[in-house]
Scaffold this active site. Structure first.
Site, PDB file in Angstrom:
ATOM      1  N   TYR A  27      18.136  29.126   9.759  1.00 28.43           N
ATOM      2  CA  TYR A  27      16.883  30.119  10.350  1.00 28.43           C
ATOM      3  C   TYR A  27      17.033  30.218  11.846  1.00 28.43           C
ATOM      4  CZ  TYR A  27      14.434  30.152   5.805  1.00 28.43           C
ATOM      5  OH  TYR A  27      13.826  30.198   4.632  1.00 28.43           O
ATOM      6  N   ARG A  70     -11.064  -0.238  13.624  1.00 30.26           N
ATOM      7  CA  ARG A  70     -10.533   0.726  12.617  1.00 30.26           C
ATOM      8  C   ARG A  70     -11.268   0.231  11.356  1.00 30.26           C
ATOM      9  NH1 ARG A  70      -4.444   0.966  10.276  1.00 30.26           N
ATOM     10  NH2 ARG A  70      -5.158  -1.225   9.676  1.00 30.26           N
ATOM     11  N   LYS A 125       0.794  -1.189  -0.015  1.00 30.90           N
ATOM     12  CA  LYS A 125       0.088  -0.006  -0.048  1.00 30.90           C
ATOM     13  C   LYS A 125       0.899   1.185  -0.077  1.00 30.90           C
ATOM     14  CE  LYS A 125      -0.197  -0.429   5.193  1.00 30.90           C
ATOM     15  NZ  LYS A 125      -1.079  -0.980   5.965  1.00 30.90           N
ATOM     16  N   MET A 154      13.345  23.859   4.176  1.00 30.29           N
ATOM     17  CA  MET A 154      12.524  22.798   3.351  1.00 30.29           C
ATOM     18  C   MET A 154      13.326  22.162   2.266  1.00 30.29           C
ATOM     19  SD  MET A 154       9.402  24.311   0.564  1.00 30.29           S
ATOM     20  CE  MET A 154       8.651  25.261   2.068  1.00 30.29           C
TER      21      MET A 154
HETATM   22  C1  LIG Z   1      -0.334  -2.148   6.649  1.00 29.61           C
HETATM   23  C2  LIG Z   1      -1.017  -3.302   7.158  1.00 29.61           C
HETATM   24  C3  LIG Z   1      -0.618  -4.495   6.964  1.00 29.61           C
HETATM   25  C4  LIG Z   1       1.080  -4.560   7.146  1.00 29.61           C
HETATM   26  O1  LIG Z   1       1.661  -4.015   8.135  1.00 29.61           O
HETATM   27  P1  LIG Z   1       3.102  -3.972   8.637  1.00 29.61           P
HETATM   28  O2  LIG Z   1       2.970  -3.517  10.001  1.00 29.61           O
HETATM   29  O3  LIG Z   1       3.667  -3.022   7.761  1.00 29.61           O
HETATM   30  O4  LIG Z   1       3.768  -5.256   8.483  1.00 29.61           O
HETATM   31  C5  LIG Z   1      -1.200  -5.672   7.395  1.00 29.61           C
HETATM   32  N1  LIG Z   1      -2.574  -5.620   7.281  1.00 29.61           N
HETATM   33  C6  LIG Z   1      -3.015  -4.611   7.364  1.00 29.61           C
HETATM   34  C7  LIG Z   1      -4.625  -4.414   7.528  1.00 29.61           C
HETATM   35  C8  LIG Z   1      -2.690  -3.195   7.213  1.00 29.61           C
HETATM   36  O5  LIG Z   1      -3.338  -2.109   7.337  1.00 29.61           O
END
Ligand SMILES: *Cc1c(COP(=O)(O)O)cnc(C)c1O
Length: 360
Positions: free
Chosen positions: A258, A144, A49, A306
Site C-alpha cells: 500500500y 488505579r 489475566k 491486515m
Molecule cells: C498485571 C498485574 C500483575 C502482574 O504484573 P507483571 O508486570 O506482568 O508481572 C500483578 N499485580 C497486578 C495488580 C496486576 O494488575
C-alpha cells in the site's frame, strides 16, 4: 504497449494458503516461573489475566500447576472460570477487579476470591456472600485500584474481623529500579499494613527484581513468566511462524504494498507472508522488523497489511515455506520497541487467528 513474455518471471511459486502458527513453549514458561520463584523470598503466585497474557489461560495454568503454583490471579471473575476448570479445586484464584455487581454467583460457583477495592465492594461482599473468602487491595499511590488510606483506616478493624486472606497493593514504576516511587509505595504499604496478621503482597515481576524488601508473603509475577521485560533473563516463550503465500521477482524501481512506501533499489525477490496487523503484527513495526529464515533476518518491506506482509528474501539461497516474526533472535520486546509499545501489548494482541501449538 508490448509484452516481453519472459515466462520465468511468471513462474511464481505458490504454497498452500494457511494461517500462521503461534508456538508456546510451556517448558520455557515453567523455567521462567521457577527463576522468578528462586528470586522471591516468598510464596510465588502467577498472574494469568487476559487469557494468560494472550497465550491461553488453561494450558498456561495447567503447566504452572505442575510446577507447583498454588495461587493464581485474574483480572475479572469471568476470567477465573476457565482457570478454575483448568486447575481443579485446590489452588486459590484471586480476582483483581474485586467483587463487582452481579459477581456473587460466579465467585461462589467457581470458588474465586475477590480482592475488594472499596468500601462499596466490601459492603456488597458482606451483604451477598459474607462467608466467602476475600482479600483487600489498597492504593499506595498508583490511583488505579484499591482502598485509599483514609477509607482503609475507617474499615480496617471491621475487615480484619471478617478474616481477609490477603492484603495487596501494586507498584506503578517497578520496571524502573531507580524510580523514587518504588520506595514511596513500599513505605506507604508498610504504614497501611504494619503489624497485621494477614499475608501481604506487593511485588509483580518488576517488584521481584527490586529485591526481597518488596516481596512480603506472596509475589505475583506476570510478564516475566511469559518471557518479557523487565525480566531480561527470561527464556523466550512465544514464536510466530508465518507461511509464505507467494514469491515474486521484481525489477529495480518497482514498489511493494500500500501507498508505494518501498521501492526496490535493485532487482529483488519478494515473499508475501500470511499475517498482518489483524494478528498483532502492528503496522508501525513495518520498516524495523525482520522475518527470519532460521538465523537469517530478511527485511520487511512496504506497509504491513491486515493479513499480509512483504519480505525481501533476496539474500536467501533457498525459497522458504515459512518465515518467523517472533523468534529467539527477535523477541517480544524487540518487536514491541519497533512498534513503540511494550511486550505486554504485543502478547495480548496476538489475536485469535493463529493455529496454536503448545510444546510441553
Ligand atoms: C498485571 C498485574 C500483575 C502482574 O504484573 P507483571 O508486570 O506482568 O508481572 C500483578 N499485580 C497486578 C495488580 C496486576 O494488575
Amino acid at each position: 504497449m508490448t509484452f516481453a513474455l519472459d515466462l520465468s518471471r511468471f513462474a511464481v511459486k505458490k504454497t498452500g494458503m494457511s494461517t500462521a502458527t503461534l508456538t508456546i513453549d510451556l517448558t520455557a514458561l515453567r523455567a521462567n516461573w521457577r527463576a522468578l520463584k528462586a528470586m522471591s523470598q516468598a510464596e510465588t503466585g502467577a498472574v494469568i489475566k487476559a487469557d494468560g497474557y494472550g497465550l491461553g489461560s488453561a494450558p498456561v495454568a495447567r503447566a504452572l500447576l505442575k510446577e507447583g503454583v498454588k495461587t493464581f490471579f485474574v483480572a475479572a471473575a469471568e476470567e477465573g472460570i476457565a482457570v478454575r476448570d483448568a486447575v481443579g479445586s485446590g489452588p486459590v484464584i484471586y480476582v483483581f477487579s474485586g467483587h463487582m455487581e452481579g459477581d456473587s454467583p460466579l465467585l461462589q460457583d467457581h470458588d474465586l476470591t475477590p480482592l475488594l477495592n472499596s468500601v462499596d465492594q466490601l459492603i456488597r461482599h458482606a451483604e451477598t456472600i459474607p462467608d466467602h473468602p476475600f482479600g483487600v487491595q489498597l492504593d499506595t499511590g498508583m490511583n488505579r485500584l484499591g482502598m485509599e488510606a483514609v477509607e482503609w483506616f475507617a474499615v480496617k478493624d471491621l475487615v480484619l474481623g471478617l478474616g481477609p486472606k490477603l492484603i495487596m497493593s501494586h507498584l506503578a514504576c517497578a520496571d524502573d529500579p531507580d524510580h523514587p516511587m518504588n520506595r514511596q509505595q513500599l513505605l506507604e504499604f508498610k504504614r497501611l499494613t504494619e503489624g497485621l496478621n494477614v499475608p501481604r503482597s506487593l511485588a509483580a515481576t518488576g517488584g521481584i527484581l527490586l529485591g526481597s524488601e518488596y516481596h512480603f508473603d506472596l509475589t505475583r509475577p506476570g510478564i516475566g513468566i511469559y518471557g518479557g521485560r523487565p525480566f531480561v533473563k527470561a527464556r523466550s516463550v512465544v514464536t510466530v511462524d508465518v507461511p509464505v503465500i507467494q514469491i515474486r521477482e521484481i525489477d529495480k524501481g518497482e514498489t511493494v504494498g500500500y501507498s508505494n512506501t518501498w521501492t526496490a533499489p535493485t532487482p529483488r525477490r519478494i515473499a508475501t507472508i500470511a499475517a498482518g496487523y489483524a494478528d498483532g503484527i502492528i503496522r508501525a513495526m513495518g520498516p524495523k522488523i525482520r522475518a527470519y529464515a532460521g538465523d537469517v533476518g530478511c527485511p520487511v518491506v512496504g506497509r504491513i497489511s491486515m493479513d499480509m506482509i512483504g519480505v525481501d528474501i533476496t539474500l536467501l539461497d533457498h525459497t522458504p515455506k515459512r518465515l518467523s516474526l517472533l523468534t529467539r533472535q527477535q523477541g517480544v520486546d524487540t518487536v514491541a520497541t519497533a512498534a513503540g509499545t511494550i511486550g505486554y501489548e504485543i502478547l495480548t494482541s496476538l489475536g485469535a487467528r493463529y493455529k496454536r501449538r503448545y510444546i510441553e
